[in-house]
Every structure is written in C-alpha cells, then in structure tokens.
Write a protein that holds these residues in place. Structure first.
Motif, short mmCIF file in Angstrom:
data_model
loop_
_atom_site.label_atom_id
_atom_site.label_comp_id
_atom_site.label_asym_id
_atom_site.label_seq_id
_atom_site.Cartn_x
_atom_site.Cartn_y
_atom_site.Cartn_z
N ILE A 196 48.12 38.22 29.07
CA ILE A 196 46.93 37.67 29.72
C ILE A 196 47.20 37.71 31.22
O ILE A 196 48.28 37.34 31.67
CB ILE A 196 46.65 36.22 29.27
CG1 ILE A 196 46.18 36.17 27.82
CG2 ILE A 196 45.64 35.54 30.20
CD1 ILE A 196 44.77 36.69 27.59
N THR A 197 46.20 38.15 31.98
CA THR A 197 46.34 38.18 33.44
C THR A 197 45.52 37.03 34.03
O THR A 197 44.32 36.94 33.78
CB THR A 197 45.84 39.52 34.01
OG1 THR A 197 46.52 40.59 33.32
CG2 THR A 197 46.13 39.62 35.50
N TRP A 198 46.18 36.16 34.79
CA TRP A 198 45.51 35.01 35.39
C TRP A 198 44.88 35.46 36.71
O TRP A 198 45.53 35.55 37.73
CB TRP A 198 46.52 33.88 35.61
CG TRP A 198 45.88 32.60 36.08
CD1 TRP A 198 45.91 32.10 37.35
CD2 TRP A 198 45.14 31.66 35.30
NE1 TRP A 198 45.23 30.90 37.41
CE2 TRP A 198 44.75 30.61 36.15
CE3 TRP A 198 44.76 31.60 33.95
CZ2 TRP A 198 43.99 29.52 35.71
CZ3 TRP A 198 44.02 30.51 33.51
CH2 TRP A 198 43.65 29.49 34.39
N ARG A 199 43.58 35.77 36.65
CA ARG A 199 42.89 36.33 37.83
C ARG A 199 42.10 35.25 38.55
O ARG A 199 40.92 35.07 38.31
CB ARG A 199 41.96 37.47 37.40
CG ARG A 199 42.68 38.67 36.79
CD ARG A 199 41.74 39.86 36.75
NE ARG A 199 42.28 40.94 35.95
CZ ARG A 199 41.84 41.28 34.76
NH1 ARG A 199 40.84 40.60 34.20
NH2 ARG A 199 42.38 42.28 34.10
N GLU A 200 42.77 34.54 39.40
CA GLU A 200 42.13 33.53 40.23
C GLU A 200 42.88 33.45 41.55
O GLU A 200 43.96 34.02 41.68
CB GLU A 200 42.15 32.16 39.53
CG GLU A 200 40.77 31.62 39.14
CD GLU A 200 39.88 31.21 40.31
OE1 GLU A 200 40.27 31.39 41.48
OE2 GLU A 200 38.78 30.69 40.05
N MET A 201 42.29 32.74 42.52
CA MET A 201 43.03 32.42 43.75
C MET A 201 42.67 30.99 44.13
O MET A 201 41.89 30.73 45.04
CB MET A 201 42.77 33.41 44.88
CG MET A 201 41.36 33.64 45.28
SD MET A 201 41.35 34.85 46.65
CE MET A 201 39.73 34.55 47.32
N LEU A 202 43.26 30.08 43.37
CA LEU A 202 42.93 28.66 43.48
C LEU A 202 43.47 28.02 44.76
O LEU A 202 43.19 26.86 45.05
CB LEU A 202 43.45 27.91 42.24
CG LEU A 202 42.78 28.37 40.93
CD1 LEU A 202 43.54 27.84 39.73
CD2 LEU A 202 41.32 27.95 40.88
N ASN A 239 50.72 36.80 36.92
CA ASN A 239 50.04 36.43 38.16
C ASN A 239 49.05 37.48 38.65
O ASN A 239 48.38 37.29 39.65
CB ASN A 239 51.09 36.19 39.26
CG ASN A 239 51.84 37.47 39.61
OD1 ASN A 239 52.08 38.32 38.76
ND2 ASN A 239 52.23 37.61 40.86
N GLY A 240 48.96 38.62 37.97
CA GLY A 240 48.02 39.65 38.42
C GLY A 240 48.19 40.94 37.63
O GLY A 240 49.15 41.12 36.88
N ASP A 241 47.25 41.86 37.85
CA ASP A 241 47.24 43.11 37.10
C ASP A 241 48.45 43.99 37.40
O ASP A 241 48.93 44.71 36.53
CB ASP A 241 45.96 43.89 37.41
CG ASP A 241 44.73 43.19 36.85
OD1 ASP A 241 44.47 43.34 35.65
OD2 ASP A 241 44.05 42.46 37.60
N VAL A 242 48.95 43.93 38.65
CA VAL A 242 50.11 44.74 39.01
C VAL A 242 51.31 44.35 38.14
O VAL A 242 52.02 45.20 37.59
CB VAL A 242 50.46 44.59 40.51
CG1 VAL A 242 51.78 45.26 40.84
CG2 VAL A 242 49.35 45.17 41.38
#
Length: 314
Positions: A28-34, A10-13
C-alpha cells in the motif's frame, strides 16, 4: 500464508523499488502530505478527507477525481487489508515522512489493534553525514534495514499517536515541549522533524518563516537564472523538510511581491529590506486560512533566539 506481510510505503518510488527488489507481501502506498494544510486527528474519517480535499483544491488546484483516484482509493485498499500477520512501515527521516508516519500509526492504533507492526526508517547510514532516502540505498542496505526493522511496542504506538494528536491540536505550544522527552523512542528522526515544523511558523523578526527566509537568502546571495534553479537550491538546503518542487514553488509564489524578477532571480527593494529585518512582512503575508496541522499558521510567532513560539492574542 498469502500476503503474510503488508508493506505500507511513503510513496510510489519506494513501492516500485521494493517490488524491483522482489520483496514478498502486499503493498500500500501512503499518498498524502499531511505536513501541509489543515489536519484533524481522526485519520480516515469523512471530516478528515473533506479537510484534506479542501486544502488540495484551494492550494494546488487538485480536482476531486484526481484526489479520489490518487489518494482515497489507495486508502480504501488499506482498509480492506486485514489478513496480514505483520505490517511493515517504510518511511524516511524528513518532516514530510515523519508526519505521514505519525498519522498512519494513529490509524493503525485505532483500526489494527493487536497487529504486529514494525518500522523501517531511512536516514543515516554508518558514519555518513548524508541522510539517505530509501531509494538511494542499494539492495544490500535495503535488506539490512528490513532485517533490522524496529518492532513497535504498544507504548511506541501510543507515543506516536499522542504526538499526532498534539500536531492536530489548535496550538503547537505543547508540542514544542513534549516531543523532546522520550529518549527511548524508536522514532529517532522525530525530534529534528518537529523542530523543523516549529520553524514554519512566522518569525517575530520579519514575519517570514524559516523556509521563506531561506528562499530570500539564497535568492540574494547566489546568482540564479530561473525559478526552477531556485527551487533546486532550496530543496538541497532544506532536506529536513522532504518537500517536492510543487511545495517550494507555492512558497515562492506567496513571496512574489518580494521579487523584481525570476529570470534571472532578483529580490525587489522591499524583498531585501524584509530579508534584513528592516520591514516586517507579517501583515502582507498573513492568511487566516493557512494551517500547519491543526494550528493556524499566523496565530503564532517563532523567536529565533529562544527557539520558542509565542501565541498572538487578539
């Protein structure tokens, strides 16, 4: 087998924490805020990314290069990962994460049919009332979450995809009834996240939504010396959303005329009247380009008493 597990986080952290804990596999990092801005159901399509960039550019002044580097390149990396035996999704309880999770599962349904997909979702730990993020768990707890991860059946994947389609539709009305009726769903935090989502539509009482009213309430009831402190207090109060400082700052800026000062934080006379439902602010705040998923934010009104939405017909 090399890279037998693909972790999508869910994020880089979370990604960095799992790497610190020596989890094997690829990441894989899912970088969005849908959870913010217009979404279309065809995750990953040209139209999908066009809509998303338009939102980030107009709302948060994100450059095209930054959007490509931060989000699209990582998505392309995901497209190239096809050889893993298992895909493990790492997400959290809040609205931010739950909407991203639905979108990702919808994409997997379409492009990774037949793959073994499992879910790690953090939130409650034991009898604690506190909801935990993945990075707040200790190594033992993370390993326990991973060991007890939920294998998603085809029915689970179809259900997540269906809720995503409803989220992206031009009306949230079906979403407000259908999301409650799957008691066997493994997505244990989805109900509270969708309830929080519906409260983001403007209220019938004063034209502000749940978050905006909370901003006014905290500003009126607490002694706050700066906008930064206000953001911190709203974040603590509204953990179900999982929003960051940038999102709450944008919310506060849209209410600018309801404040007389931000240093210290003080509501204007009009701000107090709106908070007390003496004035309806809908007409001043309405923005026809503001979307929540596929629905226009200001085409629906939320009734706090009944917890139902009404569609505004022109």
């Amino acid at each position: 087998m090399e890279g037998s597990i693909l972790h999508i986080t869910n994020g880089d952290v979370t990604t960095n924490y799992l790497k610190e804990l020596k989890f094997s596999g690829e990441f894989i990092t899912w970088r969005e805020m849908l959870c913010e801005g217009k979404t279309t159901s065809d995750v990953g399509s040209e139209d999908f990314w066009k809509n998303r960039f338009e939102f980030f550019k107009t709302t948060y002044k994100v450059s095209k290069q930054k959007f490509i580097d931060y989000t699209v390149k990582e998505y392309r990396n995901l497209c190239n990962k096809k050889n893993q035996k298992e895909i493990v999704l790492w997400f959290e309880h809040d609205l931010f994460c739950q909407i991203n999770m639905l979108a990702l599962i919808s994409w997997l349904k379409r492009y990774r049919k037949g793959y073994h997909i499992s879910l790690v979702c953090s939130g409650k730990v034991g009898n604690s009332k506190k909801m935990f993020s993945i990075s707040e768990l200790n190594a033992k707890q993370v390993n326990s979450h991973f060991k007890n991860r939920i294998e998603l059946t085809q029915d689970d994947i179809e259900y997540a995809d269906y809720i995503w389609q409803l989220y992206c539709s031009d009306s949230p009305l079906r979403l407000e009834t259908v999301y409650k009726f799957n008691p066997t769903s493994p997505f244990q935090y989805l109900v509270s996240a969708i309830e929080a989502h519906l409260q983001r539509f403007p209220s019938i009482e004063n034209g502000l939504n749940g978050i905006e009213n909370t901003i006014l309430k905290i500003s009126n009831n607490e002694k706050i010396t700066s906008k930064k402190q206000l953001i911190s207090m709203v974040t603590k109060d509204k953990k179900v959303y999982g929003f960051g400082d940038m999102q709450y700052e944008h919310n506060i800026d849209t209410l600018d005329q309801l404040f007389s000062s931000f240093n210290p934080v003080k509501l204007s006379k009009k701000g107090k009247e709106v908070l007390e439902n003496q004035i309806n602010f809908y007409g001043q705040i309405r923005n026809d380009n503001s979307y929540l998923g596929g629905s226009k934010k200001y085409s629906f009104l939320y009734q706090n008493e009944t917890k139902k939405l009404l569609q505004i017909t022109s």
